[in-house]
Design a protein around this motif. Structure first.
Motif, PDB file in Angstrom:
ATOM      1  N   PHE A  88       0.838  -1.286  -0.044  1.00 47.15           N
ATOM      2  CA  PHE A  88      -0.186  -0.151   0.107  1.00 47.15           C
ATOM      3  C   PHE A  88       0.965   1.255  -0.071  1.00 47.15           C
ATOM      4  N   PHE A  89       0.261   2.244  -0.714  1.00 44.47           N
ATOM      5  CA  PHE A  89       1.137   3.687  -0.599  1.00 44.47           C
ATOM      6  C   PHE A  89       0.029   4.295  -0.103  1.00 44.47           C
ATOM      7  N   ILE A  90       0.449   5.346   0.739  1.00 42.93           N
ATOM      8  CA  ILE A  90      -0.532   6.235   1.286  1.00 42.93           C
ATOM      9  C   ILE A  90      -0.054   7.917   1.276  1.00 42.93           C
ATOM     10  N   GLY A  91      -0.752   8.675   1.045  1.00 42.63           N
ATOM     11  CA  GLY A  91      -0.244  10.341   1.055  1.00 42.63           C
ATOM     12  C   GLY A  91      -1.696  10.968   1.254  1.00 42.63           C
ATOM     13  N   ARG A  92      -1.349  12.378   1.191  1.00 36.74           N
ATOM     14  CA  ARG A  92      -2.325  13.517   1.545  1.00 36.74           C
ATOM     15  C   ARG A  92      -2.100  14.351   0.723  1.00 36.74           C
ATOM     16  N   SER A  93      -3.238  15.090  -0.018  1.00 33.21           N
ATOM     17  CA  SER A  93      -2.844  16.461  -0.708  1.00 33.21           C
ATOM     18  C   SER A  93      -2.213  15.975  -2.085  1.00 33.21           C
ATOM     19  N   MET A  94      -1.178  16.723  -2.305  1.00 27.83           N
ATOM     20  CA  MET A  94      -0.208  16.314  -3.411  1.00 27.83           C
ATOM     21  C   MET A  94       0.382  14.911  -3.411  1.00 27.83           C
ATOM     22  N   ASP A  95       0.379  14.641  -2.263  1.00 28.44           N
ATOM     23  CA  ASP A  95       1.188  13.210  -1.923  1.00 28.44           C
ATOM     24  C   ASP A  95       0.218  12.139  -2.437  1.00 28.44           C
ATOM     25  N   TYR A  96      -1.060  12.280  -2.321  1.00 29.49           N
ATOM     26  CA  TYR A  96      -2.104  11.305  -2.642  1.00 29.49           C
ATOM     27  C   TYR A  96      -1.967  11.088  -4.162  1.00 29.49           C
ATOM     28  N   HIS A  97      -1.715  12.265  -4.946  1.00 27.16           N
ATOM     29  CA  HIS A  97      -1.635  12.060  -6.348  1.00 27.16           C
ATOM     30  C   HIS A  97      -0.519  11.236  -6.689  1.00 27.16           C
ATOM     31  N   VAL A  98       0.646  11.685  -6.067  1.00 30.50           N
ATOM     32  CA  VAL A  98       1.754  10.646  -6.379  1.00 30.50           C
ATOM     33  C   VAL A  98       1.729   9.325  -5.897  1.00 30.50           C
ATOM     34  N   VAL A  99       0.983   8.909  -5.006  1.00 33.06           N
ATOM     35  CA  VAL A  99       1.008   7.619  -4.372  1.00 33.06           C
ATOM     36  C   VAL A  99       0.180   6.711  -5.333  1.00 33.06           C
ATOM     37  N   GLN A 100      -0.879   7.352  -6.104  1.00 36.48           N
ATOM     38  CA  GLN A 100      -1.402   6.608  -7.080  1.00 36.48           C
ATOM     39  C   GLN A 100      -0.828   6.311  -8.209  1.00 36.48           C
ATOM     40  N   GLU A 101       0.234   6.953  -8.639  1.00 39.82           N
ATOM     41  CA  GLU A 101       1.356   6.560  -9.444  1.00 39.82           C
ATOM     42  C   GLU A 101       2.047   5.777  -9.130  1.00 39.82           C
ATOM     43  N   ALA A 102       2.749   5.708  -7.694  1.00 40.10           N
ATOM     44  CA  ALA A 102       3.524   4.918  -7.357  1.00 40.10           C
ATOM     45  C   ALA A 102       2.787   3.566  -7.554  1.00 40.10           C
ATOM     46  N   ALA A 103       1.804   3.217  -6.860  1.00 41.26           N
ATOM     47  CA  ALA A 103       1.080   1.982  -6.985  1.00 41.26           C
ATOM     48  C   ALA A 103       0.771   1.409  -8.546  1.00 41.26           C
ATOM     49  N   LEU A 104       0.556   2.341  -9.533  1.00 40.87           N
ATOM     50  CA  LEU A 104       0.445   1.794 -10.740  1.00 40.87           C
ATOM     51  C   LEU A 104       1.905   1.362 -11.231  1.00 40.87           C
ATOM     52  N   LYS A 105       2.830   1.976 -10.824  1.00 41.59           N
ATOM     53  CA  LYS A 105       4.441   1.604 -11.505  1.00 41.59           C
ATOM     54  C   LYS A 105       4.666   0.390 -10.875  1.00 41.59           C
ATOM     55  N   LEU A 106       4.384   0.219  -9.647  1.00 43.85           N
ATOM     56  CA  LEU A 106       4.853  -1.206  -8.931  1.00 43.85           C
ATOM     57  C   LEU A 106       4.040  -2.412  -9.441  1.00 43.85           C
ATOM     58  N   LYS A 107       2.547  -2.087  -9.885  1.00 39.84           N
ATOM     59  CA  LYS A 107       1.566  -3.123 -10.068  1.00 39.84           C
ATOM     60  C   LYS A 107       2.295  -3.627 -11.468  1.00 39.84           C
ATOM     61  N   GLU A 108       2.612  -2.621 -12.391  1.00 41.58           N
ATOM     62  CA  GLU A 108       2.607  -2.835 -13.806  1.00 41.58           C
ATOM     63  C   GLU A 108       3.941  -3.573 -14.152  1.00 41.58           C
ATOM     64  N   ILE A 109       5.149  -3.419 -13.178  1.00 38.89           N
ATOM     65  CA  ILE A 109       6.410  -3.852 -13.768  1.00 38.89           C
ATOM     66  C   ILE A 109       6.712  -5.243 -12.483  1.00 38.89           C
ATOM     67  N   SER A 110       6.173  -5.272 -11.339  1.00 37.03           N
ATOM     68  CA  SER A 110       6.573  -6.088 -10.452  1.00 37.03           C
ATOM     69  C   SER A 110       5.496  -7.128 -10.111  1.00 37.03           C
ATOM     70  N   TYR A 111       4.344  -7.101 -10.661  1.00 37.35           N
ATOM     71  CA  TYR A 111       2.981  -7.669 -10.503  1.00 37.35           C
ATOM     72  C   TYR A 111       2.726  -7.905  -9.090  1.00 37.35           C
ATOM     73  N   ILE A 112       3.094  -7.053  -8.243  1.00 36.62           N
ATOM     74  CA  ILE A 112       2.611  -6.669  -6.658  1.00 36.62           C
ATOM     75  C   ILE A 112       1.231  -6.063  -6.709  1.00 36.62           C
ATOM     76  N   GLN A 113       0.540  -6.805  -6.068  1.00 40.62           N
ATOM     77  CA  GLN A 113      -0.609  -5.990  -6.084  1.00 40.62           C
ATOM     78  C   GLN A 113      -0.614  -4.834  -5.265  1.00 40.62           C
TER      79      GLN A 113
END
Ligand code: M6R
Length: 357
Positions: free
Chosen positions: A221-246
């Protein structure tokens, strides 16, 4: 060519400081001020509302762009996933401007929206890395990303380039309206480029974080608030996409509304803490999950750091923090994929540009 790099993704992550500098140069006028073509700026400032349309990583850049357009240029802005917008179009304002964000400029879902809004007679601006691409040709205006070719399926430098160009666009629009700028964007972008360089020079730290937190886990899980919330959504996508970790990226405040039920002993939770006004709250969220056994990794920004943080990124202007805080998450995803023997540049089931709806 990837030269001495083992993967295009790593090369493209490393190119980000140079891309930041190149974008500033490309948009500087003879007086050294950031500027945008007058007809493009007029179109932005004529709009009563901006609709940003994009997919995947480009959508995540749009979430940050909305903050800039609203805070700096004071234009109400909505961000939509293209595939949703096309079949479930919201009520539009009287004078909308559509901004399409697309690295490739060829994404079919985004193009479907462009065709639709052109039929309705609305103007469009495309932000793309590819001059002459379909979305650029078919829109009224184009802003180029100047990121150089992005080969890896996982988008990295295009994300930071999109955010940088959106910051420049918002500043130019705000200035044209006579608003006072709260900071010197040229100078701040120089600080951002140096900060990214510091991170790309410190890869071992992120390799270690990937090893410590992600080498065997099935989810994260990635968590953030405000501007960090936007970035954690991208962080999760990147991890899913290439490492197949949910992976899931969500707002720290939402934990208690459901997701916290998933936290078990050892569940990795990566928190971003780069925003002063929510620093206490996100710290509280980290404590909540740690108390339930989560393996917590906090990446904070200099000035907001606390003892025990896993990494402290250099200080940059809060609004520009996404340009810097995303880099550790790109590198962590890269090393997690590597440790798991995944094909980093060509993840399964994915294509670089998605030209079917
Ligand atoms: O070329 P585009 O920016 O329109 O592509 C949009 C998405 O397909 C793209 O960002 C995708 O999510 C990336 N593979 C993510 O790394």
């Amino acid at each position: 060519e990837k030269g001495t790099y083992p993967h295009y993704m790593l090369k493209e992550i490393d190119e980000q400081p140079a891309v930041m500098r190149k974008i500033v140069q490309a948009y500087q006028n003879e007086e050294g001020e950031l500027s945008i073509a007058k007809d493009t700026l007029d179109a932005v400032n004529a709009a009563d509302r901006i609709y940003i349309i994009a997919c995947g990583t480009s959508y995540h850049a749009g979430l940050v762009g909305k903050e800039y357009l609203e805070k700096t240029a004071k234009i109400p802005t909505e961000v939509h996933v293209a595939s949703e917008f096309v079949y479930n179009t919201p009520l539009l304002s009287e004078k909308p401007l559509f901004i399409f964000i697309s690295q490739s400029g060829e994404t079919a879902d985004s193009r479907a929206v462009l065709v639709h809004i052109k039929e309705l007679g609305h103007p469009a601006l495309t932000l793309t890395n590819v001059a002459g691409s379909t979305l650029s040709r078919e829109a009224n205006h184009t802003l180029l990303l100047h990121a150089g070719p992005e080969i890896a399926v996982a988008s990295t430098k295009a994300y930071t380039a999109q955010i940088a160009v959106l910051a420049i666009l918002a500043e130019a629009a705000g200035k044209a309206k006579g608003f006072d700028m709260k900071f010197d964007l040229v100078q701040e972008m120089g600080i951002v480029a140096n900060a990214i360089q510091t991170l790309t020079d410190d890869k071992e730290a992120f390799e270690q974080i990937a090893r410590d937190f992600l080498s065997t886990t099935r989810n994260a899980f990635f968590i953030g608030r405000s501007m960090d919330y936007h970035v954690v959504q991208e962080a999760a996508l990147k991890l899913k996409e290439i490492s197949y970790i949910q992976a899931e990226g969500f707002a720290g405040g939402e934990l208690k509304h459901g997701t916290i039920a998933l936290i078990e002993d050892g569940t990795p939770v990566v928190a971003l803490a780069t925003q002063e006004n929510v620093n206490l709250s996100i710290r509280g969220n980290v404590k909540e999950v740690a108390a339930r056994g989560a393996n917590t990794c906090t990446i904070s920004m200099k000035g907001l750091e606390e003892e025990g943080d896993s990494y402290v990124i250099p200080h940059v202007h809060e609004l520009l923090a996404p340009l810097v805080s995303v880099v550790p998450t790109q590198l962590i995803a890269y090393y997690a994929a590597l440790h798991r023997d995944c094909d980093v540049d060509k993840p399964r089931n994915l294509a670089k540009s998605v030209t079917v709806e």
